[in-house]
Motif scaffolding. Structure first.
Motif, PDB file in Angstrom:
ATOM      1  N   PHE A   4       0.838  -1.206   0.000  1.00 39.61           N
ATOM      2  CA  PHE A   4       0.000   0.000   0.000  1.00 39.61           C
ATOM      3  C   PHE A   4       0.870   1.251   0.000  1.00 39.61           C
ATOM      4  O   PHE A   4       0.634   2.194  -0.751  1.00 39.61           O
ATOM      5  N   GLU A   5       1.896   1.244   0.849  1.00 39.09           N
ATOM      6  CA  GLU A   5       2.815   2.386   0.932  1.00 39.09           C
ATOM      7  C   GLU A   5       3.462   2.651  -0.427  1.00 39.09           C
ATOM      8  O   GLU A   5       3.504   3.798  -0.888  1.00 39.09           O
ATOM      9  N   ASN A   6       3.943   1.607  -1.066  1.00 37.92           N
ATOM     10  CA  ASN A   6       4.585   1.759  -2.377  1.00 37.92           C
ATOM     11  C   ASN A   6       3.608   2.241  -3.444  1.00 37.92           C
ATOM     12  O   ASN A   6       3.971   3.057  -4.299  1.00 37.92           O
ATOM     13  N   GLN A   7       2.376   1.758  -3.401  1.00 38.49           N
ATOM     14  CA  GLN A   7       1.358   2.217  -4.357  1.00 38.49           C
ATOM     15  C   GLN A   7       1.074   3.706  -4.160  1.00 38.49           C
ATOM     16  O   GLN A   7       0.935   4.457  -5.126  1.00 38.49           O
ATOM     17  N   PHE A   8       0.975   4.122  -2.909  1.00 35.44           N
ATOM     18  CA  PHE A   8       0.715   5.525  -2.583  1.00 35.44           C
ATOM     19  C   PHE A   8       1.840   6.404  -3.126  1.00 35.44           C
ATOM     20  O   PHE A   8       1.601   7.446  -3.748  1.00 35.44           O
ATOM     21  N   ILE A   9       3.074   5.979  -2.891  1.00 33.09           N
ATOM     22  CA  ILE A   9       4.241   6.728  -3.373  1.00 33.09           C
ATOM     23  C   ILE A   9       4.228   6.782  -4.904  1.00 33.09           C
ATOM     24  O   ILE A   9       4.501   7.838  -5.492  1.00 33.09           O
ATOM     25  N   GLN A  10       3.889   5.676  -5.535  1.00 34.79           N
ATOM     26  CA  GLN A  10       3.851   5.636  -7.001  1.00 34.79           C
ATOM     27  C   GLN A  10       2.800   6.605  -7.556  1.00 34.79           C
ATOM     28  O   GLN A  10       3.037   7.267  -8.563  1.00 34.79           O
ATOM     29  N   ILE A  11       1.661   6.705  -6.881  1.00 37.50           N
ATOM     30  CA  ILE A  11       0.622   7.659  -7.301  1.00 37.50           C
ATOM     31  C   ILE A  11       1.176   9.085  -7.232  1.00 37.50           C
ATOM     32  O   ILE A  11       1.002   9.872  -8.168  1.00 37.50           O
ATOM     33  N   LEU A  12       1.863   9.409  -6.144  1.00 32.93           N
ATOM     34  CA  LEU A  12       2.469  10.740  -6.015  1.00 32.93           C
ATOM     35  C   LEU A  12       3.452  11.001  -7.151  1.00 32.93           C
ATOM     36  O   LEU A  12       3.431  12.059  -7.779  1.00 32.93           O
ATOM     37  N   LYS A  13       4.309  10.031  -7.419  1.00 31.97           N
ATOM     38  CA  LYS A  13       5.320  10.189  -8.465  1.00 31.97           C
ATOM     39  C   LYS A  13       4.696  10.306  -9.850  1.00 31.97           C
ATOM     40  O   LYS A  13       5.256  10.959 -10.732  1.00 31.97           O
ATOM     41  N   THR A  14       3.552   9.689 -10.050  1.00 28.85           N
ATOM     42  CA  THR A  14       2.878   9.732 -11.346  1.00 28.85           C
ATOM     43  C   THR A  14       2.106  11.039 -11.535  1.00 28.85           C
ATOM     44  O   THR A  14       2.192  11.669 -12.580  1.00 28.85           O
ATOM     45  N   GLU A  15       1.361  11.438 -10.512  1.00 29.01           N
ATOM     46  CA  GLU A  15       0.486  12.611 -10.632  1.00 29.01           C
ATOM     47  C   GLU A  15       1.232  13.939 -10.532  1.00 29.01           C
ATOM     48  O   GLU A  15       0.906  14.894 -11.234  1.00 29.01           O
ATOM     49  N   LEU A  45       6.143  27.910  -6.001  1.00 27.92           N
ATOM     50  CA  LEU A  45       7.049  27.176  -6.888  1.00 27.92           C
ATOM     51  C   LEU A  45       8.218  26.560  -6.121  1.00 27.92           C
ATOM     52  O   LEU A  45       8.642  25.448  -6.430  1.00 27.92           O
ATOM     53  N   ASN A  46       8.720  27.276  -5.129  1.00 28.82           N
ATOM     54  CA  ASN A  46       9.794  26.719  -4.297  1.00 28.82           C
ATOM     55  C   ASN A  46       9.333  25.453  -3.597  1.00 28.82           C
ATOM     56  O   ASN A  46      10.078  24.468  -3.516  1.00 28.82           O
ATOM     57  N   ALA A  47       8.111  25.466  -3.083  1.00 25.55           N
ATOM     58  CA  ALA A  47       7.561  24.278  -2.423  1.00 25.55           C
ATOM     59  C   ALA A  47       7.410  23.139  -3.426  1.00 25.55           C
ATOM     60  O   ALA A  47       7.718  21.977  -3.114  1.00 25.55           O
ATOM     61  N   LEU A  48       6.956  23.449  -4.636  1.00 22.10           N
ATOM     62  CA  LEU A  48       6.820  22.420  -5.665  1.00 22.10           C
ATOM     63  C   LEU A  48       8.173  21.818  -6.034  1.00 22.10           C
ATOM     64  O   LEU A  48       8.300  20.605  -6.215  1.00 22.10           O
ATOM     65  N   CYS A  49       9.186  22.665  -6.133  1.00 23.19           N
ATOM     66  CA  CYS A  49      10.534  22.180  -6.457  1.00 23.19           C
ATOM     67  C   CYS A  49      11.071  21.289  -5.338  1.00 23.19           C
ATOM     68  O   CYS A  49      11.769  20.305  -5.609  1.00 23.19           O
ATOM     69  N   THR A  50      10.734  21.613  -4.101  1.00 24.06           N
ATOM     70  CA  THR A  50      11.143  20.784  -2.969  1.00 24.06           C
ATOM     71  C   THR A  50      10.543  19.387  -3.100  1.00 24.06           C
ATOM     72  O   THR A  50      11.235  18.381  -2.915  1.00 24.06           O
ATOM     73  N   ILE A  51       9.262  19.321  -3.445  1.00 24.82           N
ATOM     74  CA  ILE A  51       8.608  18.018  -3.634  1.00 24.82           C
ATOM     75  C   ILE A  51       9.226  17.289  -4.819  1.00 24.82           C
ATOM     76  O   ILE A  51       9.516  16.095  -4.749  1.00 24.82           O
ATOM     77  N   GLU A  52       9.424  18.002  -5.901  1.00 25.14           N
ATOM     78  CA  GLU A  52       9.984  17.396  -7.116  1.00 25.14           C
ATOM     79  C   GLU A  52      11.337  16.733  -6.814  1.00 25.14           C
ATOM     80  O   GLU A  52      11.583  15.583  -7.195  1.00 25.14           O
ATOM     81  N   THR A  53      12.186  17.445  -6.098  1.00 21.03           N
ATOM     82  CA  THR A  53      13.493  16.909  -5.717  1.00 21.03           C
ATOM     83  C   THR A  53      13.339  15.704  -4.801  1.00 21.03           C
ATOM     84  O   THR A  53      13.999  14.682  -4.974  1.00 21.03           O
ATOM     85  N   TYR A  54      12.447  15.821  -3.830  1.00 27.81           N
ATOM     86  CA  TYR A  54      12.237  14.739  -2.869  1.00 27.81           C
ATOM     87  C   TYR A  54      11.736  13.467  -3.534  1.00 27.81           C
ATOM     88  O   TYR A  54      12.211  12.370  -3.231  1.00 27.81           O
ATOM     89  N   LEU A  55      10.779  13.605  -4.452  1.00 27.91           N
ATOM     90  CA  LEU A  55      10.211  12.423  -5.105  1.00 27.91           C
ATOM     91  C   LEU A  55      11.265  11.644  -5.902  1.00 27.91           C
ATOM     92  O   LEU A  55      11.120  10.437  -6.103  1.00 27.91           O
ATOM     93  N   LYS A  56      12.316  12.310  -6.317  1.00 27.77           N
ATOM     94  CA  LYS A  56      13.388  11.626  -7.045  1.00 27.77           C
ATOM     95  C   LYS A  56      14.247  10.782  -6.105  1.00 27.77           C
ATOM     96  O   LYS A  56      14.997   9.925  -6.570  1.00 27.77           O
ATOM     97  N   THR A  57      14.139  11.023  -4.805  1.00 28.06           N
ATOM     98  CA  THR A  57      14.988  10.305  -3.845  1.00 28.06           C
ATOM     99  C   THR A  57      14.289   9.110  -3.206  1.00 28.06           C
ATOM    100  O   THR A  57      14.929   8.341  -2.492  1.00 28.06           O
ATOM    101  N   ILE A  58      12.987   8.980  -3.439  1.00 27.90           N
ATOM    102  CA  ILE A  58      12.255   7.864  -2.796  1.00 27.90           C
ATOM    103  C   ILE A  58      11.824   6.831  -3.808  1.00 27.90           C
ATOM    104  O   ILE A  58      11.825   7.067  -4.982  1.00 27.90           O
TER     105      ILE A  58
END
Length: 105
Positions: free
Chosen positions: A19-30, A92-105
């Motif tokens: 479930f955790e991995n599916q949730f993360i994958q949804i975030l990375k996709t959307e 935009l700074n907050a979005l960039c923070t998420i964008e960078t983070y999603l690449k690390t998980i």
């Protein structure tokens, strides 16, 4: 600004790693397409669409435990509805923070 983490997702998932991995994958996709949609709306001064996508994105801030960014997005959504985009750079700074983070998980 608070840094993203998976605490909330881990709490929701409990011991269910799938479930955790599916949730993360949804975030990375959307997330990437939502960020592009936001940037396009802003570049076109389309306040309505920008407010709509900020509304969607604020839930991702919440899911990633980014309380400061969540509070920013609540205010910013209201401001966009009043045709004010002063908080664009902060958002935009907050979005960039998420964008960078999603690449690390």
């Amino acid at each position: 600004m608070s840094m993203p983490n998976l605490d909330y997702i881990k709490e929701l998932a409990g011991d269910d790693i799938e479930f955790e991995n599916q949730f993360i994958q949804i975030l990375k996709t959307e997330f990437p397409s939502e960020k592009v949609f936001y940037e396009k709306a802003i570049s076109e001064n389309n306040f309505y669409d920008a407010a709509q996508i900020v509304h969607k994105l604020k839930h991702k801030f919440n899911i990633l435990s980014m309380t400061d960014a969540y509070a920013l997005s609540v205010t910013y959504e209201e401001e966009l509805n009043a045709q004010n985009m002063e908080k664009d750079e902060q958002f935009l700074n907050a979005l960039c923070t998420i964008e960078t983070y999603l690449k690390t998980i």
